[in-house]
Design an enzyme around this catalytic site. Sequence first.
Site, PDB file in Angstrom:
ATOM      1  N   SER A   1       0.798  -0.832 -17.308  1.00  0.00           N
ATOM      2  CA  SER A   1       1.453  -1.330 -16.096  1.00  0.00           C
ATOM      3  C   SER A   1       2.549  -2.333 -16.452  1.00  0.00           C
ATOM      4  CB  SER A   1       0.412  -2.015 -15.200  1.00  0.00           C
ATOM      5  OG  SER A   1      -0.258  -3.043 -15.920  1.00  0.00           O
TER       6      SER A   1
ATOM      7  N   SER B   1      34.242   6.742   6.363  1.00  0.00           N
ATOM      8  CA  SER B   1      33.852   8.111   6.078  1.00  0.00           C
ATOM      9  C   SER B   1      34.789   8.683   5.033  1.00  0.00           C
ATOM     10  CB  SER B   1      33.930   8.928   7.369  1.00  0.00           C
ATOM     11  OG  SER B   1      34.108  10.301   7.073  1.00  0.00           O
TER      12      SER B   1
ATOM     13  N   GLN C   1      -4.890  -2.118  -9.899  1.00  0.00           N
ATOM     14  CA  GLN C   1      -3.636  -2.322 -10.632  1.00  0.00           C
ATOM     15  C   GLN C   1      -2.446  -1.774  -9.833  1.00  0.00           C
ATOM     16  OE1 GLN C   1      -3.455  -1.928 -14.997  1.00  0.00           O
ATOM     17  NE2 GLN C   1      -2.248  -0.087 -14.659  1.00  0.00           N
TER      18      GLN C   1
ATOM     19  N   THR D   1      15.418  -2.164  30.428  1.00  0.00           N
ATOM     20  CA  THR D   1      14.064  -1.651  30.192  1.00  0.00           C
ATOM     21  C   THR D   1      14.233  -0.134  30.197  1.00  0.00           C
ATOM     22  OG1 THR D   1      13.488  -1.505  32.540  1.00  0.00           O
ATOM     23  CG2 THR D   1      12.988  -3.596  31.439  1.00  0.00           C
ATOM     24  N   HIS D   2      13.499   0.545  29.370  1.00  0.00           N
ATOM     25  CA  HIS D   2      13.654   2.003  29.192  1.00  0.00           C
ATOM     26  C   HIS D   2      15.080   2.366  28.761  1.00  0.00           C
ATOM     27  CE1 HIS D   2       9.861   2.385  31.556  1.00  0.00           C
ATOM     28  NE2 HIS D   2      10.390   1.358  32.205  1.00  0.00           N
TER      29      HIS D   2
ATOM     30  N   ASN E   1      -9.793  -9.680 -15.072  1.00  0.00           N
ATOM     31  CA  ASN E   1     -10.038  -9.456 -13.646  1.00  0.00           C
ATOM     32  C   ASN E   1      -9.745 -10.697 -12.808  1.00  0.00           C
ATOM     33  OD1 ASN E   1     -10.866  -7.047 -14.650  1.00  0.00           O
ATOM     34  ND2 ASN E   1     -13.044  -7.294 -14.165  1.00  0.00           N
TER      35      ASN E   1
ATOM     36  N   LYS F   1      36.584   6.667  11.153  1.00  0.00           N
ATOM     37  CA  LYS F   1      35.201   6.183  11.245  1.00  0.00           C
ATOM     38  C   LYS F   1      34.995   4.773  10.680  1.00  0.00           C
ATOM     39  CE  LYS F   1      31.859   7.900  12.388  1.00  0.00           C
ATOM     40  NZ  LYS F   1      30.979   8.977  11.923  1.00  0.00           N
TER      41      LYS F   1
ATOM     42  N   TYR G   1     -14.229  -5.486  -9.386  1.00  0.00           N
ATOM     43  CA  TYR G   1     -12.911  -4.999  -9.794  1.00  0.00           C
ATOM     44  C   TYR G   1     -12.957  -3.507 -10.110  1.00  0.00           C
ATOM     45  CZ  TYR G   1      -8.644  -4.231 -12.438  1.00  0.00           C
ATOM     46  OH  TYR G   1      -7.440  -3.733 -12.870  1.00  0.00           O
TER      47      TYR G   1
ATOM     48  N   GLU H   1      21.815   0.455   9.626  1.00  0.00           N
ATOM     49  CA  GLU H   1      21.104   1.736   9.473  1.00  0.00           C
ATOM     50  C   GLU H   1      20.144   1.686   8.288  1.00  0.00           C
ATOM     51  OE1 GLU H   1      23.740   5.469  10.660  1.00  0.00           O
ATOM     52  OE2 GLU H   1      24.885   4.037   9.485  1.00  0.00           O
TER      53      GLU H   1
ATOM     54  N   ASN I   1      31.333   2.926  10.097  1.00  0.00           N
ATOM     55  CA  ASN I   1      29.901   3.187  10.280  1.00  0.00           C
ATOM     56  C   ASN I   1      29.045   1.941  10.057  1.00  0.00           C
ATOM     57  OD1 ASN I   1      30.399   5.923  10.779  1.00  0.00           O
ATOM     58  ND2 ASN I   1      30.407   6.392   8.590  1.00  0.00           N
TER      59      ASN I   1
ATOM     60  N   LYS J   1       0.580  -3.842  -7.411  1.00  0.00           N
ATOM     61  CA  LYS J   1       1.790  -4.613  -7.694  1.00  0.00           C
ATOM     62  C   LYS J   1       3.070  -3.937  -7.249  1.00  0.00           C
ATOM     63  CE  LYS J   1      -0.915  -6.620 -11.046  1.00  0.00           C
ATOM     64  NZ  LYS J   1      -1.932  -5.586 -10.760  1.00  0.00           N
TER      65      LYS J   1
HETATM   66  N1  ARG Z   1      -3.556  -4.682 -15.452  1.00  0.00           N
HETATM   67  C1  ARG Z   1      -4.757  -4.910 -14.745  1.00  0.00           C
HETATM   68  C2  ARG Z   1      -4.508  -5.005 -13.235  1.00  0.00           C
HETATM   69  O1  ARG Z   1      -3.430  -5.210 -12.851  1.00  0.00           O
HETATM   70  C3  ARG Z   1      -5.371  -6.192 -15.199  1.00  0.00           C
HETATM   71  C4  ARG Z   1      -6.842  -6.215 -15.052  1.00  0.00           C
HETATM   72  C5  ARG Z   1      -7.433  -5.261 -15.999  1.00  0.00           C
HETATM   73  N2  ARG Z   1      -8.834  -5.341 -16.016  1.00  0.00           N
HETATM   74  C6  ARG Z   1      -9.604  -4.393 -16.548  1.00  0.00           C
HETATM   75  N3  ARG Z   1     -10.865  -4.557 -16.482  1.00  0.00           N
HETATM   76  N4  ARG Z   1      -9.087  -3.328 -17.091  1.00  0.00           N
HETATM   77  O2  ARG Z   1      -5.382  -4.871 -12.438  1.00  0.00           O
END
Ligand code: ARG
Length: 463
Positions: free
Chosen positions: A25, A279, A324, A157-158, A112, A285, A319, A292, A287, A327
Amino acid sequence: MTSQKPWDGRFGQATDRRVEAFTSSIDIDRRLYAHDIAGSQAHCRMLAECGIITADEAKQLCAGLETVRLEIESGRFVFDDRLEDIHMHIENRLRQIVGKVALKLHTARSRNDQVALDVRLFLRDAVGGLIGELHALRTCFVDLAGKNLDIAMPGYTHLQRAQPVLLAHHLLAYYEMFTRDSRRLDDGLKRINVMPLGAAALAGTTYPVDCRYTAELLGFPAVCANSIDAVSDRDFVLEFLSAASICMVHLSRLAEELVLWSSSEFGFVTLPDAFATGSSIMPQKKNPDVPELVRGKSGSVFGHLMAMLTTMKGLPLAYDRDMQEDKKPLFETLDTLSGCIGIFAAMLPKLAFKADAMRNAASSGFLNATDMADYLVGRGMPFREAHACVGRVVSYALERGREINELSLEELRAFFADIDKDIFTALSLTAVIDRRKSFGGTARGNVKAALAAARKVLDAEKP
Ligand code: ARG
């Protein structure tokens, strides 16, 4: 670069390259580096404070972590997907810089609780930033409302003309929406601001750690009360994504109005040339691409909320590696939201409202019909009856292509005898607007007061 794993002791085979690439990751979570380092430094200081490592070891570790930070910030740091994530990258590099003492960093900690901490630290900063950006956006609405206090427009309204309002009143509705968004984000901080270290993998740790001390070092007012929850909980991410989604709804509604209002059909506003595009084929045009795209980007933000809800919904405690996946939706949502707020905050002050077009639109389409009914109520007619009576007046006027106030007194009296010529002032655009003095209504005095109140709030909340 070593591809040794912390878990090598138990494994008989090296990890398959495809698995390393698949589970990595680092391309995404490298963004957490500063928070990961800050968290580790606090953890080291706590370990020393509690006599789990020596003060000298903590000093070496903290200094080494500082060097890693500088390497990452200067672009010299080498990332490699065999090291999975940002936590292992930093620890691995620390080992190269400070030597064997680095092996003590992870005492009484698991990735974790570490990753839970990092995301909380990151999000806390990010939310603080967003609240600041929203402050700038809210200020735009208050400034625009103050500059355009005398422009009347049709309220809808509407999407049908309903009753006239002041443009400033309409703009301050957005101020309210973005103020709620800011408050919602701020409220979420209470739940973000809880320190999970000490949970370790899930069950807590055997070392005599002082979680409150770590929390204090990192500015957390509270510590997670349950170690299982500490590593399982991503509610604060979900809350952020939903607050962000609601904010995107508001941005998207604003975007939609700007698209409509800048069309020839409405002609209520001119977008600044610097914030529009042309355009490649139609020379005439101009735009509204910026609104948008804001409207369009709301889709991906809602999608990230759905993705995260779906990722979390079937996970057994505590966990799971699925987490993961939190993110990418988090970072992308943050970037999209911040980008949309920023571009609108830059564009709004440059909008040119077309007062005549707005006033003309507010003056036709029987927007004063409710006020005629109110007038009749003033003359003793029950409201429902007045409503029906004015309905007949509207139908009569419609057939003749006129507005109510363009009918003669005689014509009006044919519907109800007790009407005087003061009805014409009562039905004028300004009178109709200014009669709406109920709290939060569009009367000019109310709008001025709302404007002053908003300015006071913004002053008090200045970042
Ligand atoms: N890269 C992992 C995450 O974002 C970190 C935690 C990993 N923990 C594990 N037991 N493999 O969740």
